[in-house]
Design a protein around this motif. Structure first.
Motif, PDB file in Angstrom:
ATOM      1  N   ARG A   1       0.811  -1.231   0.000  1.00 20.88           N
ATOM      2  CA  ARG A   1       0.000   0.000   0.000  1.00 20.88           C
ATOM      3  C   ARG A   1       0.837   1.271   0.000  1.00 20.88           C
ATOM      4  N   GLY A   2       2.179   1.131  -0.154  1.00 22.43           N
ATOM      5  CA  GLY A   2       3.011   2.337  -0.214  1.00 22.43           C
ATOM      6  C   GLY A   2       2.812   3.082  -1.526  1.00 22.43           C
ATOM      7  N   GLY A   3       2.371   2.367  -2.551  1.00 19.15           N
ATOM      8  CA  GLY A   3       2.141   3.001  -3.858  1.00 19.15           C
ATOM      9  C   GLY A   3       2.401   2.072  -5.020  1.00 19.15           C
ATOM     10  N   ALA A   4       3.335   1.106  -4.847  1.00 17.49           N
ATOM     11  CA  ALA A   4       3.722   0.288  -5.989  1.00 17.49           C
ATOM     12  C   ALA A   4       2.851  -0.962  -6.160  1.00 17.49           C
ATOM     13  N   GLY A   5       2.232  -1.445  -5.087  1.00 13.19           N
ATOM     14  CA  GLY A   5       1.309  -2.580  -5.206  1.00 13.19           C
ATOM     15  C   GLY A   5       1.991  -3.923  -5.402  1.00 13.19           C
ATOM     16  N   PHE A   6       3.236  -4.070  -4.967  1.00 11.43           N
ATOM     17  CA  PHE A   6       3.925  -5.363  -5.096  1.00 11.43           C
ATOM     18  C   PHE A   6       3.296  -6.355  -4.114  1.00 11.43           C
ATOM     19  N   PRO A   7       3.035  -7.609  -4.542  1.00 13.71           N
ATOM     20  CA  PRO A   7       2.367  -8.566  -3.634  1.00 13.71           C
ATOM     21  C   PRO A   7       3.190  -8.842  -2.368  1.00 13.71           C
TER      22      PRO A   7
ATOM     23  N   VAL B   1       4.477 -12.459  -1.758  1.00 16.74           N
ATOM     24  CA  VAL B   1       5.598 -12.805  -2.649  1.00 16.74           C
ATOM     25  C   VAL B   1       6.879 -12.196  -2.088  1.00 16.74           C
ATOM     26  N   LYS B   2       6.786 -10.936  -1.656  1.00 10.87           N
ATOM     27  CA  LYS B   2       7.969 -10.281  -1.078  1.00 10.87           C
ATOM     28  C   LYS B   2       8.481 -11.078   0.119  1.00 10.87           C
ATOM     29  N   TRP B   3       7.581 -11.460   1.000  1.00  5.85           N
ATOM     30  CA  TRP B   3       7.984 -12.213   2.198  1.00  5.85           C
ATOM     31  C   TRP B   3       8.627 -13.549   1.813  1.00  5.85           C
TER      32      TRP B   3
ATOM     33  N   GLU C   1       6.007   8.605   5.190  1.00  2.00           N
ATOM     34  CA  GLU C   1       4.963   9.071   4.270  1.00  2.00           C
ATOM     35  C   GLU C   1       5.189  10.539   3.903  1.00  2.00           C
ATOM     36  N   MET C   2       5.515  10.757   2.632  1.00  2.91           N
ATOM     37  CA  MET C   2       5.792  12.143   2.232  1.00  2.91           C
ATOM     38  C   MET C   2       5.261  12.466   0.843  1.00  2.91           C
ATOM     39  N   GLU C   3       4.501  11.527   0.283  1.00  2.00           N
ATOM     40  CA  GLU C   3       3.911  11.778  -1.034  1.00  2.00           C
ATOM     41  C   GLU C   3       2.944  12.965  -0.895  1.00  2.00           C
ATOM     42  N   PRO C   4       3.085  13.989  -1.744  1.00  4.10           N
ATOM     43  CA  PRO C   4       2.156  15.122  -1.625  1.00  4.10           C
ATOM     44  C   PRO C   4       0.694  14.653  -1.649  1.00  4.10           C
TER      45      PRO C   4
ATOM     46  N   ARG D   1      13.299  14.109   4.392  1.00  2.91           N
ATOM     47  CA  ARG D   1      13.476  14.221   2.937  1.00  2.91           C
ATOM     48  C   ARG D   1      12.665  13.127   2.251  1.00  2.91           C
ATOM     49  N   TYR D   2      12.060  13.517   1.118  1.00  6.15           N
ATOM     50  CA  TYR D   2      11.199  12.610   0.345  1.00  6.15           C
ATOM     51  C   TYR D   2      11.936  11.333  -0.040  1.00  6.15           C
ATOM     52  N   ILE D   3      13.214  11.470  -0.401  1.00  6.75           N
ATOM     53  CA  ILE D   3      13.945  10.309  -0.924  1.00  6.75           C
ATOM     54  C   ILE D   3      14.183   9.264   0.163  1.00  6.75           C
TER      55      ILE D   3
ATOM     56  N   GLU E   1      12.242   6.055  -0.232  1.00  4.69           N
ATOM     57  CA  GLU E   1      12.637   5.019  -1.204  1.00  4.69           C
ATOM     58  C   GLU E   1      13.360   3.951  -0.383  1.00  4.69           C
ATOM     59  N   GLU E   2      12.948   2.684  -0.536  1.00  7.19           N
ATOM     60  CA  GLU E   2      13.352   1.699   0.479  1.00  7.19           C
ATOM     61  C   GLU E   2      14.856   1.529   0.660  1.00  7.19           C
ATOM     62  N   THR E   3      15.641   1.663  -0.416  1.00  9.48           N
ATOM     63  CA  THR E   3      17.087   1.460  -0.236  1.00  9.48           C
ATOM     64  C   THR E   3      17.750   2.731   0.302  1.00  9.48           C
TER      65      THR E   3
ATOM     66  N   PRO F   1      20.769  -6.165  -5.805  1.00 12.90           N
ATOM     67  CA  PRO F   1      19.958  -7.038  -4.953  1.00 12.90           C
ATOM     68  C   PRO F   1      18.822  -6.274  -4.270  1.00 12.90           C
ATOM     69  N   PHE F   2      17.668  -6.916  -4.173  1.00 10.63           N
ATOM     70  CA  PHE F   2      16.551  -6.352  -3.428  1.00 10.63           C
ATOM     71  C   PHE F   2      16.825  -6.527  -1.928  1.00 10.63           C
ATOM     72  N   PRO F   3      16.214  -5.685  -1.098  1.00 10.36           N
ATOM     73  CA  PRO F   3      16.471  -5.781   0.346  1.00 10.36           C
ATOM     74  C   PRO F   3      16.189  -7.167   0.916  1.00 10.36           C
ATOM     75  N   GLN F   4      15.267  -7.901   0.279  1.00 14.26           N
ATOM     76  CA  GLN F   4      14.970  -9.245   0.796  1.00 14.26           C
ATOM     77  C   GLN F   4      16.233 -10.109   0.852  1.00 14.26           C
ATOM     78  N   GLN F   5      17.177  -9.848  -0.089  1.00 16.38           N
ATOM     79  CA  GLN F   5      18.437 -10.599  -0.060  1.00 16.38           C
ATOM     80  C   GLN F   5      19.504  -9.844   0.744  1.00 16.38           C
TER      81      GLN F   5
ATOM     82  N   SER G   1      -2.185   5.456 -15.896  1.00 23.48           N
ATOM     83  CA  SER G   1      -1.626   6.081 -14.704  1.00 23.48           C
ATOM     84  C   SER G   1      -1.268   4.977 -13.711  1.00 23.48           C
ATOM     85  N   ARG G   2      -1.173   5.314 -12.435  1.00 20.82           N
ATOM     86  CA  ARG G   2      -0.945   4.334 -11.375  1.00 20.82           C
ATOM     87  C   ARG G   2      -1.794   4.738 -10.196  1.00 20.82           C
ATOM     88  N   MET G   3      -2.268   3.731  -9.439  1.00 20.95           N
ATOM     89  CA  MET G   3      -3.118   4.104  -8.304  1.00 20.95           C
ATOM     90  C   MET G   3      -2.296   4.797  -7.218  1.00 20.95           C
TER      91      MET G   3
HETATM   92  P1  NAD Z   1       9.074  -0.765  -7.014  1.00 23.94           P
HETATM   93  O1  NAD Z   1       7.956  -1.190  -7.886  1.00 23.94           O
HETATM   94  O2  NAD Z   1      10.458  -0.761  -7.573  1.00 23.94           O
HETATM   95  O3  NAD Z   1       9.140  -1.712  -5.720  1.00 23.94           O
HETATM   96  C1  NAD Z   1       8.048  -1.915  -4.883  1.00 23.94           C
HETATM   97  C2  NAD Z   1       8.423  -2.986  -3.879  1.00 23.94           C
HETATM   98  O4  NAD Z   1       8.452  -4.253  -4.503  1.00 23.94           O
HETATM   99  C3  NAD Z   1       9.791  -2.803  -3.241  1.00 23.94           C
HETATM  100  O5  NAD Z   1       9.729  -3.179  -1.893  1.00 23.94           O
HETATM  101  C4  NAD Z   1      10.694  -3.759  -4.001  1.00 23.94           C
HETATM  102  O6  NAD Z   1      11.742  -4.276  -3.227  1.00 23.94           O
HETATM  103  C5  NAD Z   1       9.723  -4.859  -4.384  1.00 23.94           C
HETATM  104  N1  NAD Z   1      10.082  -5.435  -5.688  1.00 23.94           N
HETATM  105  C6  NAD Z   1       9.860  -4.886  -6.915  1.00 23.94           C
HETATM  106  N2  NAD Z   1      10.318  -5.704  -7.885  1.00 23.94           N
HETATM  107  C7  NAD Z   1      10.839  -6.787  -7.252  1.00 23.94           C
HETATM  108  C8  NAD Z   1      11.462  -7.973  -7.701  1.00 23.94           C
HETATM  109  N3  NAD Z   1      11.669  -8.216  -9.010  1.00 23.94           N
HETATM  110  N4  NAD Z   1      11.887  -8.863  -6.794  1.00 23.94           N
HETATM  111  C9  NAD Z   1      11.702  -8.631  -5.481  1.00 23.94           C
HETATM  112  N5  NAD Z   1      11.100  -7.528  -4.984  1.00 23.94           N
HETATM  113  C10 NAD Z   1      10.681  -6.620  -5.853  1.00 23.94           C
HETATM  114  O7  NAD Z   1       8.695   0.657  -6.463  1.00 23.94           O
HETATM  115  P2  NAD Z   1       9.430   1.601  -5.433  1.00 23.94           P
HETATM  116  O8  NAD Z   1      10.489   2.375  -6.121  1.00 23.94           O
HETATM  117  O9  NAD Z   1       9.796   0.856  -4.205  1.00 23.94           O
HETATM  118  O10 NAD Z   1       8.268   2.584  -5.044  1.00 23.94           O
HETATM  119  C11 NAD Z   1       7.679   3.449  -5.972  1.00 23.94           C
HETATM  120  C12 NAD Z   1       6.319   3.779  -5.455  1.00 23.94           C
HETATM  121  O11 NAD Z   1       6.427   4.520  -4.266  1.00 23.94           O
HETATM  122  C13 NAD Z   1       5.478   4.589  -6.386  1.00 23.94           C
HETATM  123  O12 NAD Z   1       4.433   3.747  -6.768  1.00 23.94           O
HETATM  124  C14 NAD Z   1       4.974   5.761  -5.568  1.00 23.94           C
HETATM  125  O13 NAD Z   1       3.571   5.872  -5.710  1.00 23.94           O
HETATM  126  C15 NAD Z   1       5.297   5.356  -4.176  1.00 23.94           C
HETATM  127  N6  NAD Z   1       5.638   6.473  -3.297  1.00 23.94           N
HETATM  128  C16 NAD Z   1       4.975   6.551  -2.121  1.00 23.94           C
HETATM  129  C17 NAD Z   1       5.249   7.556  -1.227  1.00 23.94           C
HETATM  130  C18 NAD Z   1       4.503   7.624   0.069  1.00 23.94           C
HETATM  131  O14 NAD Z   1       4.674   8.605   0.811  1.00 23.94           O
HETATM  132  N7  NAD Z   1       3.684   6.647   0.392  1.00 23.94           N
HETATM  133  C19 NAD Z   1       6.221   8.508  -1.540  1.00 23.94           C
HETATM  134  C20 NAD Z   1       6.894   8.391  -2.747  1.00 23.94           C
HETATM  135  C21 NAD Z   1       6.594   7.375  -3.641  1.00 23.94           C
END
Ligand code: NAD
Length: 431
Positions: A66-72, A75-77, A97-100, A181-183, A186-188, A206-210, A325-327
């Motif tokens: 629910r951060g914005g990207a919608g990754f399952p 699956v991540k776990w 949380e800093m998305e406008p 700061r907004y950046i 970003e998870e990394t 590598p993704f943080p999971q590794q 667009s993206r949700m």
């Molecule tokens: P992303 O799609 O790259 O990754 C989303 C998540 O899925 C991450 O945790 C990443 O590790 C995981 N992931 C993606 N591909 C993977 C793979 N192949 N294998 C394993 N894990 C994988 O997106 P992102 O850069 O993390 O985030 C961008 C999103 O952040 C945008 O959708 C934007 O809407 C949102 N955002 C939210 C805020 C906020 O305040 N909530 C602020 C800025 C941006």
């Protein structure tokens, strides 16, 4: 909280995120109040299960990030190493949380801090992480105080610490304040910041999971994502899937919200897949008197504008993606007909330019360049070729050209404004 939250007929069966707040009629801050509303019963259930079975339930629920990207989430776990040789692992809650226009996590943390604490202990048990961090936006002072108090109470009650509920599982949890700061969200970059380094994004993979915090396997999940976990465990994956609206492939509810010139701005927990029209007109009461809807951003600044005709689309990840667009965070920003669209886009791009970490050239140099051109078009001083340059910038700063999603996200409102409002841009070019 001064956030307007509109909710009716709320109960645990229909509103996994917010029912306790509505039922209590106030913030649920003490452990006694939380436990009186099924609090910590999901954790009790979880520790009687195998961690991989907890993971399997979350995977089966189709919960998406629910951060914005919608990754399952499941699956991540499932990508984190398990077993006796897995070593130190971390669970990090992304609460930066800093998305406008986005204020859902703030509400959830301020009003229901124990729900996040319970969710984190449960998630940490599932992935085998003995340390957890809530990486909190620096300005979220109230949320920080309430979360720290909840952690203290949960520790005293034996839900955090050693041998939790006799399960043999040990877990410690800390709130870490971000640098504002907004950046950092970003998870990394967040992980770098947590380690005390400059908040530059890292390359993925590598993704943080590794390899995440201190090089160890790390799961980073958003606040709202995690806060669904207790209800999924208590009521099951099938119940969670059944909460979504109509034909939506996504599961559960979503914190939707509105900012801009609507009659009512605020937050609503609604079935995922609710239409933009229902959100704006039924819950938000429509546009403020004297204003018409010109266009809208579906979920924060880093998404493409949609037009009024898109209001009937289901607001789920795939449908909004198909519409171009993206949700994102699903807190819509409405732009009214009296608003100069060039000024609106310039304002967003100024934000993105200011928040660039400056590590990669397209982002560091391209965003201020974009702002400069938009400023001259806004002033009616645009040069011939400026619109073509903006079009080019949307490609040079687009996906695959930078280390993280910051610049590509910044290009989304610009590219869609260029598509939907070509005449407004043309008006700003000096004859
Ligand atoms: P992303 O799609 O790259 O990754 C989303 C998540 O899925 C991450 O945790 C990443 O590790 C995981 N992931 C993606 N591909 C993977 C793979 N192949 N294998 C394993 N894990 C994988 O997106 P992102 O850069 O993390 O985030 C961008 C999103 O952040 C945008 O959708 C934007 O809407 C949102 N955002 C939210 C805020 C906020 O305040 N909530 C602020 C800025 C941006």
């Amino acid at each position: 909280s001064n956030i307007n939250v509109g909710l009716t007929n709320v109960g645990p069966e229909t509103h996994p995120l917010t029912w306790r707040y509505t039922k209590a009629g106030k913030s649920v801050l003490t452990i006694e109040d939380y436990e009186a509303l099924e609090g910590y019963s999901a954790l009790k259930k979880a520790v009687a299960m195998q961690p991989t079975d907890v993971q399997a339930e979350v995977k089966a629920s189709n919960l998406r990030g629910r951060g914005g990207a919608g990754f399952p989430t499941g699956v991540k776990w499932s990508l984190i190493p398990m077993g006796p040789d897995a070593g130190q692992k971390y669970l990090v809650c992304n609460a930066d949380e800093m998305e406008p226009g986005t204020f859902k996590d703030r509400f959830l943390m301020e009003e229901l801090p124990h729900q996040l604490v319970e969710a984190m202990i449960t998630a940490a048990y599932a992935i085998g992480a003995s340390k957890g961090y809530i990486f909190l936006r620096g300005e979220y002072i109230i949320a920080g105080e309430r979360l720290n108090a909840a952690i203290q109470q949960a520790t005293k009650a034996g839900y955090i610490g050693e041998n939790i509920l006799g399960s043999g599982f040990n877990f410690e949890l800390h709130v870490h304040l971000g640098a504002g700061r907004y950046i950092c969200g970003e998870e990394t970059a967040l992980i770098n910041c947590l380690e005390g380094r400059r908040a530059n994004p890292r390359t993925k993979p590598p993704f943080p999971q590794q390899a995440g915090a201190w090089g160890k396997p790390t799961i980073v999940n958003n606040v709202e994502t995690l806060m669904n976990i207790p209800a999924i465990l208590l009521r099951g994956a099938d119940w969670f899937k059944g909460l979504s609206q109509g034909k939506s492939p996504d599961a559960g509810t979503k914190m939707y919200g509105i900012s801009g010139r609507a009659k009512i701005t605020g937050l609503w927990e609604l079935p995922i897949g609710t239409t933009g029209r229902e959100l704006l007109y039924t819950h938000g009461g429509g546009m403020a008197d004297g204003y018409e809807l010109s266009c809208w951003l579906p979920g924060g600044a880093s998404t493409d504008f949609l037009m009024p005709e898109h209001l009937d689309l289901a607001m789920d990840y795939d449908t909004i993606m198909k519409a171009g667009s993206r949700m994102g965070t699903a807190l819509i920003m409405v732009v009214d007909d009296k608003q100069n669209i060039i000024s609106a886009v310039r304002n967003l791009e100024q934000f993105f330019a200011r928040e660039s970490c400056g590590w990669c050239t397209p982002c560091r140099d391209g965003l201020p360049w974009t702002v400069k051109i938009l400023e001259s078009i806004e002033a009616g001083e645009g040069q011939e070729g400026d619109i073509a340059t903006l079009q080019q910038l949307t490609r040079f700063l687009g996906p695959g050209k930078t280390f993280c999603a910051h610049a590509p996200g910044a290009m989304e409102p610009l590219q869609s404004a260029l598509k939907f409002f070509p005449a407004e841009f043309a008006k700003g070019i000096k004859a």
